[in-house]
Design an enzyme around this catalytic site. Structure first.
Site, PDB file in Angstrom:
ATOM      1  N   LYS A  80       0.838  -1.202   0.000  1.00 34.78           N
ATOM      2  CA  LYS A  80       0.000   0.000   0.000  1.00 34.78           C
ATOM      3  C   LYS A  80       0.872   1.251   0.000  1.00 34.78           C
ATOM      4  O   LYS A  80       1.942   1.284   0.620  1.00 34.78           O
ATOM      5  CB  LYS A  80      -0.918  -0.028   1.227  1.00 34.78           C
ATOM      6  CG  LYS A  80      -1.977   1.075   1.273  1.00 34.78           C
ATOM      7  CD  LYS A  80      -2.880   0.872   2.490  1.00 34.78           C
ATOM      8  CE  LYS A  80      -3.954   1.942   2.606  1.00 34.78           C
ATOM      9  NZ  LYS A  80      -4.838   1.726   3.775  1.00 34.78           N
TER      10      LYS A  80
ATOM     11  N   SER B 108      -9.678   1.640   2.935  1.00 38.48           N
ATOM     12  CA  SER B 108      -8.848   2.452   2.061  1.00 38.48           C
ATOM     13  C   SER B 108      -7.814   1.652   1.276  1.00 38.48           C
ATOM     14  O   SER B 108      -7.207   2.168   0.333  1.00 38.48           O
ATOM     15  CB  SER B 108      -8.118   3.522   2.900  1.00 38.48           C
ATOM     16  OG  SER B 108      -7.259   2.923   3.862  1.00 38.48           O
TER      17      SER B 108
ATOM     18  N   SER C 276      -9.752  -1.048   7.097  1.00 39.89           N
ATOM     19  CA  SER C 276      -9.216  -0.762   5.765  1.00 39.89           C
ATOM     20  C   SER C 276      -8.462  -1.912   5.120  1.00 39.89           C
ATOM     21  O   SER C 276      -8.097  -1.830   3.954  1.00 39.89           O
ATOM     22  CB  SER C 276      -8.316   0.479   5.808  1.00 39.89           C
ATOM     23  OG  SER C 276      -9.090   1.640   5.966  1.00 39.89           O
TER      24      SER C 276
END
EC number: 6.3.5.7
Length: 479
Positions: free
Chosen positions: A74, A149, A173
Site C-alpha cells: 500500500k 482504504s 481498511s
C-alpha cells in the site's frame, strides 16, 4: 496453470514447477490488461529481480522463504527508492529514503515488491474514490468499488496482479476491501506488526496487515512480518508459527454472533449468509451462540472522533516548511503560505482535519474527544467480557454488498457506517480476520472473526475452518 496462492507459489517454485520470472511476468501482463487501476507506482525492476532469484535457485544458493513471491505494498508504507504518495498531491513525487520494517522483513525473505497500490488519500476513505489518482476497480465487477482504504491492495490480489499484498487497517481498511474483493484480510493484534515506516493517520488504532487469497497465505505473511521492532516502541514479542498450526480446527470452541452487527440495517442477503456461516462453524465442531455488545452503537462516532483528532495532529506537519508539497514561495506571509500549501489536501482529508480540530479545540474543552475515549474504554470492557465467555466473535465484515463507484460519494455519513462492523477490533486492539464466505448476486460476502488480544493464531485457525466450509466458487468468474 500458474499458482493462485502464496503457499502454492512457494511450493511450485521450490519444486521447479514454475519460475519466479514466469509468475511475475504474468502478474505484470495482467496489471497492464485488466484495467483495475490497482497500482499508483509499478516496480520497473521486478522482472530483473525475478530473474536473479531464479538464477540463485538454479545454482542451489540459499533463498529466503518467499522465493521471489511478487507482493504489493500500500502506498502509505515506505519502500526505499519508490514513490510514497499516500494517494495525495501533497506528497506527489516523494521517494522514501528508507524501508518500512515490514518491507525490510519481506525483502530479507526474498520477496519482490511489485509496486505501491492505490488507496484513499492518507488512508481516509472506504472506496479508493478519494485517491488523487482516481479509484481502483473491483475485479468481480469493474463498476463497483473494491472497498478502502486499501482498495488497490485488495484489487491487485484479487486480479492476480500480485500473489499477496500489505495494507493498513485503521477502522477496517484491510478487512473491508478484502471482503468486497473476495479475499482474506487480517488485522493483527495492535503491536504485533511494526508500524515503523507507515505514514501515520491514527497512531493508537492503525495496524499493518496482509491481504491474501487464502487464510494459509495470511498466516505465511504473518510469520514473515510480525514481531518486536526496536524502531517501534508499541510492538510486542511474537512466537510466530501461524502457518504450522493453521489446520488445528475449531472443535469445542465457543463462537458468539454479535447481535448488533447482524440485525437491523444489514442487507438481507448478508444476513442470510451470516446465518449460513454460523451453521458452517457449528458443522466444524464449534458451539455457537449470540452475544450483545451494547456500546457498538456508539463505536462509529467514537472511532471518527478519535481518528480525526489524531489525524489533525499527524497532518499538521504538512505545512510546506519541512513536509508537504514543494511549491514556490509567492509570499513571505507565513499563514498565507501554509494555507496555500494545504489546498493540496483532498476533500475527505480536509473534512476529517476540520472535524479533528473541532472536537479537540479548547473552546469545547476537549469534551467530545474525552467522551469518545470513554466509549472506547467501555467497548473494550464489553468485548473482554464477551471473549471471557466466547473464544471468538462472529459478524459479517461489511453489512452491505459492494456498491457502484460514485453511489455513496454524496453521503459521507452513509459511507462512515460501512465501517460499523469493523471499527470495534481497532478501538479495542484485537485481532480480526475477514474470510470470503459466499457470493450474492455476483458479488462476494465476507465474514469477520474477532479474537482475544494476542490470540491471532486462534483467529486464523478459525478462519481456516470457515474457509474450508465456504460457498465461494473455485475460481472467480473473470478468471
Amino acid at each position: 496453470m500458474l499458482p493462485e496462492s502464496l503457499v502454492e507459489y512457494v511450493r511450485e517454485v521450490g519444486s521447479g514447477g514454475t519460475t519466479c520470472e514466469e509468475f511475475t511476468a504474468g502478474a505484470i501482463e495482467r496489471t497492464k490488461k485488466q484495467g483495475l487501476d490497482a497500482y499508483i507506482t509499478l516496480n520497473e525492476k521486478a522482472l530483473d529481480e525475478a530473474r536473479r532469484i531464479d538464477s540463485r535457485i538454479k545454482k542451489g544458493e540459499k533463498v529466503g522463504r518467499c522465493l521471489g513471491a511478487p507482493i504489493a505494498v500500500k502506498d502509505n508504507i515506505c519502500v526505499r527508492g519508490m514513490r510514497t504518495t499516500c494517494a495525495s498531491k501533497m506528497l506527489e513525487g516523494y521517494e522514501s529514503p528508507y524501508d518500512a520494517t515490514v518491507v525490510t522483513r519481506l525483502l530479507a525473505e526474498d520477496a519482490i515488491i511489485t509496486g505501491k497500490t492505490n488507496m484513499d488519500e492518507f488512508a481516509m476513505g472506504l472506496t479508493t474514490e478519494f485517491s488523487a489518482y482516481g479509484p481502483s476497480r473491483n475485479p468481480w465487477n469493474k463498476e463497483c468499488t473494491p472497498g478502502g482504504s486499501s482498495g488497490g491492495s485488495a484489487a491487485a490480489v484479487g486480479g492476480l496482479e500480485c500473489i499477496a499484498s500489505l495494507g493498513s487497517d485503521t477502522g477496517g481498511s484491510v478487512r473491508n476491501p478484502a471482503s468486497f474483493c473476495g479475499m482474506v484480510g487480517f488485522k493483527p493484534t495492535y503491536g504485533l506488526v511494526s508500524r515503523y515506516g507507515l505514514v501515520s493517520y491514527a497512531n493508537s488504532i492503525e495496524q499493518i496487515g496482509p491481504i491474501t487469497r487464502t487464510v494459509e497465505d495470511a498466516a505465511f505473511m504473518m510469520d514473515v512480518i510480525s514481531g518486536a521492532d526496536p524502531n517501534d516502541a508499541t510492538t510486542i514479542e511474537c512466537k510466530g508459527g501461524f502457518l504450522d498450526g493453521i489446520d488445528a480446527g475449531i472443535k469445542g470452541k465457543k463462537v458468539g454472533l454479535i447481535t448488533e452487527m447482524a440485525g437491523e440495517g444489514i442487507d438481507p442477503r448478508v444476513a442470510e449468509a451470516t446465518r449460513d456461516a454460523m451453521a458452517a462453524l457449528e458443522d466444524a465442531g464449534a458451539r455457537c451462540g449470540k452475544v450483545s455488545l451494547d456500546m457498538v452503537k456508539y463505536s462509529v462516532a467514537a472511532y471518527y472522533t478519535i481518528t480525526a483528532t489524531e489525524a489533525a495532529s499527524n497532518l499538521a506537519r504538512y505545512d510546506n516548511t519541512m513536509y508537504g508539497y514543494d511549491m514556490p514561495i509567492e509570499s513571505y506571509e507565513f499563514h498565507s503560505y501554509i494555507s496555500k500549501a494545504r489546498r493540496k489536501f483532498g476533500p475527505e482529508v480536509t473534512r476529517r482535519m476540520i472535524l479533528g480540530g473541532f472536537v479537540s479545540s479548547s473552546g469545547h474543552g476537549g469534551r467530545y474527544y474525552h467522551r469518545a475515549l470513554k466509549v472506547r474504554g467501555l467497548l473494550a470492557r464489553e468485548a473482554e467480557e464477551a471473549l471471557a465467555e466466547y473464544d471468538l466473535l462472529l459478524s459479517p465484515t461489511v453489512p452491505i454488498l459492494p456498491f457502484k463507484l460514485g453511489e455513496k460519494m454524496g453521503d459521507p455519513v452513509g459511507l462512515f457506517l460501512v465501517d460499523y462492523n469493523t471499527v470495534t477490533a481497532n478501538l479495542t486492539g484485537k485481532p480480526a480476520a475477514s474470510v470470503p464466505y459466499t457470493v450474492c448476486d455476483g458479488l462476494p460476502v465476507g465474514m469477520q472473526l474477532m479474537g482475544r488480544p494476542s490470540g491471532d493464531a486462534e483467529v486464523l485457525q478459525a478462519a481456516y475452518s470457515l474457509q474450508e466450509r465456504s460457498r465461494m466458487p473455485e475460481a472467480p468468474p473473470w478468471q
